[in-house]
Design a protein around this motif. Structure first.
Motif, PDB file in Angstrom:
ATOM      1  N   GLY A  72       5.837 -60.517 -25.310  1.00 28.56           N
ATOM      2  CA  GLY A  72       5.200 -59.507 -26.319  1.00 28.56           C
ATOM      3  C   GLY A  72       6.391 -59.058 -27.364  1.00 28.56           C
ATOM      4  N   GLY A  73       7.399 -59.611 -27.105  1.00 31.49           N
ATOM      5  CA  GLY A  73       8.771 -59.306 -28.431  1.00 31.49           C
ATOM      6  C   GLY A  73       8.447 -60.109 -29.498  1.00 31.49           C
ATOM      7  N   VAL A  74       9.522 -59.850 -30.091  1.00 31.73           N
ATOM      8  CA  VAL A  74       9.749 -60.653 -31.445  1.00 31.73           C
ATOM      9  C   VAL A  74      11.241 -61.294 -31.662  1.00 31.73           C
ATOM     10  CG1 VAL A  74       7.922 -59.296 -32.877  1.00 31.73           C
ATOM     11  CG2 VAL A  74      10.279 -58.615 -32.876  1.00 31.73           C
ATOM     12  N   ASN A  75      11.257 -62.273 -32.160  1.00 29.18           N
ATOM     13  CA  ASN A  75      12.697 -62.842 -32.741  1.00 29.18           C
ATOM     14  C   ASN A  75      13.114 -62.671 -34.144  1.00 29.18           C
ATOM     15  OD1 ASN A  75      13.252 -63.888 -30.066  1.00 29.18           O
ATOM     16  ND2 ASN A  75      11.864 -65.779 -30.740  1.00 29.18           N
ATOM     17  N   TRP A 113      13.738 -60.879 -41.427  1.00 33.59           N
ATOM     18  CA  TRP A 113      15.132 -60.667 -41.159  1.00 33.59           C
ATOM     19  C   TRP A 113      15.316 -61.066 -39.647  1.00 33.59           C
ATOM     20  CZ3 TRP A 113      17.075 -59.424 -45.454  1.00 33.59           C
ATOM     21  CH2 TRP A 113      16.493 -58.635 -46.436  1.00 33.59           C
ATOM     22  N   GLU A 114      16.364 -62.022 -39.487  1.00 33.17           N
ATOM     23  CA  GLU A 114      16.657 -62.575 -38.128  1.00 33.17           C
ATOM     24  C   GLU A 114      18.061 -61.805 -38.050  1.00 33.17           C
ATOM     25  OE1 GLU A 114      15.731 -66.615 -36.859  1.00 33.17           O
ATOM     26  OE2 GLU A 114      15.695 -66.978 -39.227  1.00 33.17           O
ATOM     27  N   GLN A 115      18.484 -61.820 -36.634  1.00 34.06           N
ATOM     28  CA  GLN A 115      19.839 -61.508 -36.253  1.00 34.06           C
ATOM     29  C   GLN A 115      20.689 -62.590 -36.536  1.00 34.06           C
ATOM     30  OE1 GLN A 115      18.778 -60.791 -32.118  1.00 34.06           O
ATOM     31  NE2 GLN A 115      18.797 -58.592 -32.540  1.00 34.06           N
ATOM     32  N   ALA A 116      21.854 -62.156 -36.953  1.00 32.13           N
ATOM     33  CA  ALA A 116      23.098 -63.137 -37.019  1.00 32.13           C
ATOM     34  C   ALA A 116      22.877 -64.182 -38.108  1.00 32.13           C
ATOM     35  CB  ALA A 116      23.577 -63.844 -35.787  1.00 32.13           C
ATOM     36  N   THR A 117      22.164 -63.378 -39.337  1.00 31.41           N
ATOM     37  CA  THR A 117      21.805 -64.115 -40.413  1.00 31.41           C
ATOM     38  C   THR A 117      22.596 -63.595 -41.618  1.00 31.41           C
ATOM     39  OG1 THR A 117      19.771 -65.018 -39.322  1.00 31.41           O
ATOM     40  CG2 THR A 117      19.895 -65.410 -41.562  1.00 31.41           C
ATOM     41  N   TYR A 118      22.917 -64.428 -42.716  1.00 29.80           N
ATOM     42  CA  TYR A 118      23.579 -63.829 -43.732  1.00 29.80           C
ATOM     43  C   TYR A 118      22.671 -64.158 -45.047  1.00 29.80           C
ATOM     44  CZ  TYR A 118      27.432 -63.640 -47.492  1.00 29.80           C
ATOM     45  OH  TYR A 118      28.215 -63.430 -48.616  1.00 29.80           O
ATOM     46  N   GLU A 144       8.279 -50.079 -32.396  1.00 29.10           N
ATOM     47  CA  GLU A 144       9.248 -50.366 -31.282  1.00 29.10           C
ATOM     48  C   GLU A 144       8.950 -50.267 -29.990  1.00 29.10           C
ATOM     49  OE1 GLU A 144      13.586 -47.747 -30.923  1.00 29.10           O
ATOM     50  OE2 GLU A 144      12.243 -47.813 -32.718  1.00 29.10           O
ATOM     51  N   LYS A 145       7.951 -49.359 -29.584  1.00 28.45           N
ATOM     52  CA  LYS A 145       7.564 -49.094 -27.928  1.00 28.45           C
ATOM     53  C   LYS A 145       6.914 -50.545 -27.697  1.00 28.45           C
ATOM     54  CE  LYS A 145       6.944 -44.223 -28.144  1.00 28.45           C
ATOM     55  NZ  LYS A 145       6.141 -42.889 -28.117  1.00 28.45           N
ATOM     56  N   LYS A 146       6.105 -51.179 -28.411  1.00 28.18           N
ATOM     57  CA  LYS A 146       5.559 -52.418 -27.946  1.00 28.18           C
ATOM     58  C   LYS A 146       6.392 -53.455 -27.865  1.00 28.18           C
ATOM     59  CE  LYS A 146       2.759 -54.522 -30.967  1.00 28.18           C
ATOM     60  NZ  LYS A 146       1.435 -54.707 -31.750  1.00 28.18           N
ATOM     61  N   THR A 147       7.210 -53.856 -28.769  1.00 25.33           N
ATOM     62  CA  THR A 147       8.033 -54.891 -29.103  1.00 25.33           C
ATOM     63  C   THR A 147       9.491 -54.949 -28.329  1.00 25.33           C
ATOM     64  OG1 THR A 147       8.603 -54.703 -31.120  1.00 25.33           O
ATOM     65  CG2 THR A 147       6.731 -55.968 -30.711  1.00 25.33           C
ATOM     66  N   GLY A 148       9.953 -53.775 -28.353  1.00 30.29           N
ATOM     67  CA  GLY A 148      11.348 -53.281 -28.191  1.00 30.29           C
ATOM     68  C   GLY A 148      12.177 -53.582 -29.299  1.00 30.29           C
ATOM     69  N   VAL A 149      11.847 -53.830 -30.312  1.00 32.52           N
ATOM     70  CA  VAL A 149      12.669 -54.099 -31.566  1.00 32.52           C
ATOM     71  C   VAL A 149      13.259 -52.811 -32.310  1.00 32.52           C
ATOM     72  CG1 VAL A 149      10.587 -54.264 -33.304  1.00 32.52           C
ATOM     73  CG2 VAL A 149      12.797 -55.389 -33.718  1.00 32.52           C
ATOM     74  N   SER A 150      14.117 -52.828 -32.755  1.00 37.31           N
ATOM     75  CA  SER A 150      14.896 -51.596 -33.385  1.00 37.31           C
ATOM     76  C   SER A 150      15.624 -52.068 -34.436  1.00 37.31           C
ATOM     77  CB  SER A 150      15.638 -50.897 -32.400  1.00 37.31           C
ATOM     78  OG  SER A 150      16.300 -49.578 -32.921  1.00 37.31           O
ATOM     79  N   ILE A 151      16.032 -51.230 -35.499  1.00 39.19           N
ATOM     80  CA  ILE A 151      16.656 -51.765 -36.613  1.00 39.19           C
ATOM     81  C   ILE A 151      17.706 -50.467 -36.797  1.00 39.19           C
ATOM     82  CG2 ILE A 151      15.121 -50.332 -38.188  1.00 39.19           C
ATOM     83  CD1 ILE A 151      15.540 -52.719 -40.315  1.00 39.19           C
ATOM     84  N   LYS A 152      18.838 -51.045 -37.327  1.00 40.29           N
ATOM     85  CA  LYS A 152      19.980 -49.874 -37.786  1.00 40.29           C
ATOM     86  C   LYS A 152      20.550 -50.425 -39.354  1.00 40.29           C
ATOM     87  CE  LYS A 152      21.477 -46.886 -35.861  1.00 40.29           C
ATOM     88  NZ  LYS A 152      21.023 -45.342 -35.631  1.00 40.29           N
ATOM     89  N   ASP A 158      22.156 -53.062 -26.802  1.00 35.40           N
ATOM     90  CA  ASP A 158      20.726 -53.482 -27.266  1.00 35.40           C
ATOM     91  C   ASP A 158      20.459 -54.664 -27.864  1.00 35.40           C
ATOM     92  OD1 ASP A 158      18.082 -53.554 -27.536  1.00 35.40           O
ATOM     93  OD2 ASP A 158      17.885 -51.583 -29.106  1.00 35.40           O
ATOM     94  N   PRO A 159      20.154 -55.770 -27.231  1.00 34.01           N
ATOM     95  CA  PRO A 159      20.230 -56.952 -27.746  1.00 34.01           C
ATOM     96  C   PRO A 159      18.816 -57.212 -28.804  1.00 34.01           C
ATOM     97  CG  PRO A 159      19.185 -57.036 -25.588  1.00 34.01           C
ATOM     98  CD  PRO A 159      20.081 -55.756 -25.710  1.00 34.01           C
ATOM     99  N   ASN A 160      18.180 -56.065 -28.831  1.00 33.72           N
ATOM    100  CA  ASN A 160      16.687 -56.015 -29.802  1.00 33.72           C
ATOM    101  C   ASN A 160      17.013 -55.351 -30.963  1.00 33.72           C
ATOM    102  OD1 ASN A 160      15.019 -57.814 -28.206  1.00 33.72           O
ATOM    103  ND2 ASN A 160      14.881 -56.045 -26.809  1.00 33.72           N
ATOM    104  N   GLU A 161      18.332 -54.859 -31.067  1.00 35.75           N
ATOM    105  CA  GLU A 161      18.609 -54.224 -32.325  1.00 35.75           C
ATOM    106  C   GLU A 161      18.933 -54.815 -33.373  1.00 35.75           C
ATOM    107  OE1 GLU A 161      20.704 -49.902 -32.963  1.00 35.75           O
ATOM    108  OE2 GLU A 161      22.218 -51.549 -32.764  1.00 35.75           O
TER     109      GLU A 161
END
Length: 367
Positions: free
Chosen positions: A21-24, A40-45, A75-83, A203-206
């Protein structure tokens, strides 16, 4: 563990995240265009580019606002967070906050009011009291508090300062692991040093998204030209932020003003290109994704891709994939742009008579 094993474990983990139920990816708000630009993906320029007043800052704002709201609701459902680590080189943080107010009022409260009207810039039109009352409501302030707690503004303005700021954030929210390496000193003598090995976030989901607006306004490094400064930022700062710390730098870059000349218009060379990136085109060599924003109205075009620009005027834009390291380039989508509220939306295809009729009706309301 071998590289093959590490890669296989990563692929399995990303698959399992979706099954759980998370996201990539923080998804793009443009559904039809999502095969070209996932979001938006992590580790992407990322680089977003356009000509002067093309709407690149407003597009990035819209995409970030959408991402923040996605995390707010999921955030509560998927665990995804953003900064968001924001480096506004040409405007104040209060202006950005006011733009978010305007966007939020239009997007979620169906009230269309521009930032200048919120600021009561017109001496004859003070902002209505009911709008100020809404800004103080629990629903509105809860969203804005979330926004404020997930965005950090910085006054750093040169590549070294920006990189150090982003590195500090990473080190305060994760652990850097080192490894022993043998190097030779200036006398040719071998010695052991501790070198960067890898980074593990708390937090690997941030999703950590540094935003540089615009890279053309970076303060030059000492003794560097503008091009050298931008090249250093891209080659070292942005790539290190991505490769070492898994951050996703978003760089807004102006197109070369030479490409706005009468000759360019005559030769139909008006769409943004990687060769036309202002001050340095080499940033596109380092980026994973480059998106170009184009305004046909600005160049006097009457129709474009089957759309009547003489009706849309400045409300029409296209978004095009100029570089995509992991996919196809050349994808393009037509967008409706409301500059007064920083809202963007995919337009129906021009042959969709019913859909376009609704768009024209909305245009008449705006006019």
């Amino acid at each position: 563990m071998s590289l093959r094993q590490e890669t296989n474990e990563m692929l399995k983990a990303r698959r399992q995240r979706l099954l759980d139920g998370g996201v990539n990816t923080i998804p793009s708000p443009f559904k039809r265009f999502s095969r070209d630009f996932l979001g938006w993906e992590q580790a992407t320029y990322y680089i977003i580019t356009s000509f002067t007043k093309g709407g690149k800052t407003q597009l990035v704002s819209h995409l970030l606002f959408e991402a923040l709201m996605y995390c707010y609701y999921n955030e509560k459902k998927t665990g995804v967070s953003i900064k968001v680590l924001y480096f506004p080189l040409e405007e104040t943080k209060q202006r950005i906050m006011t733009r978010f107010y305007s966007w939020l009022l239009n997007k979620h409260f169906k009230i269309r009011i521009s930032p200048s009207d919120l600021r009561s810039s017109d001496n004859e039109r003070p902002v209505p009291q009911n709008i100020l009352d809404l800004l103080d409501s629990d629903e509105f302030t809860d969203i804005v508090d979330y926004f404020e707690s997930h965005i950090i503004f910085s006054e750093e303005s040169n590549p070294t300062g920006i990189y150090k700021f982003c590195r500090q954030y990473a080190e305060e929210h994760g652990k850097v692991h080192t490894k022993t390496m043998k190097v030779k000193d200036e006398l040719g003598l071998e010695k052991e040093v501790q070198a960067f090995s890898h980074y593990i976030p708390d937090d690997p989901n941030e999703y950590v998204i540094p935003v540089i607006d615009t890279v053309n306004l970076l303060e030059n490094e000492r003794g560097f030209t503008k091009k050298q400064t931008i090249d250093k930022f891209s080659e070292y700062a942005a790539k290190y932020m991505r490769n070492r710390y898994g951050q996703s730098p978003v760089v807004i870059q102006q197109q070369n003003t030479d490409n706005e000349s009468v000759e360019s218009v005559k030769m139909n060379r008006t769409r943004p290109t990687t060769a036309g990136l202002g001050d340095s085109k080499y940033t596109s060599h380092d980026a994973n994704i480059v998106l170009g924003v184009f305004s046909p109205f600005r160049f006097g075009l009457k129709d474009y891709l089957g759309y009547p620009i003489d009706k849309f005027k400045d409300h029409f834009r296209t978004l095009e994939v100029l570089v995509n390291r992991d996919g196809e380039l050349g994808g393009i989508v037509a967008l409706f742009f409301d500059g007064a509220t920083c809202n963007w939306a995919e337009l129906p295809k021009p042959e969709n008579t019913a859909g376009m009729g609704q768009v024209y009706s909305y245009l008449n309301q705006l006019n």
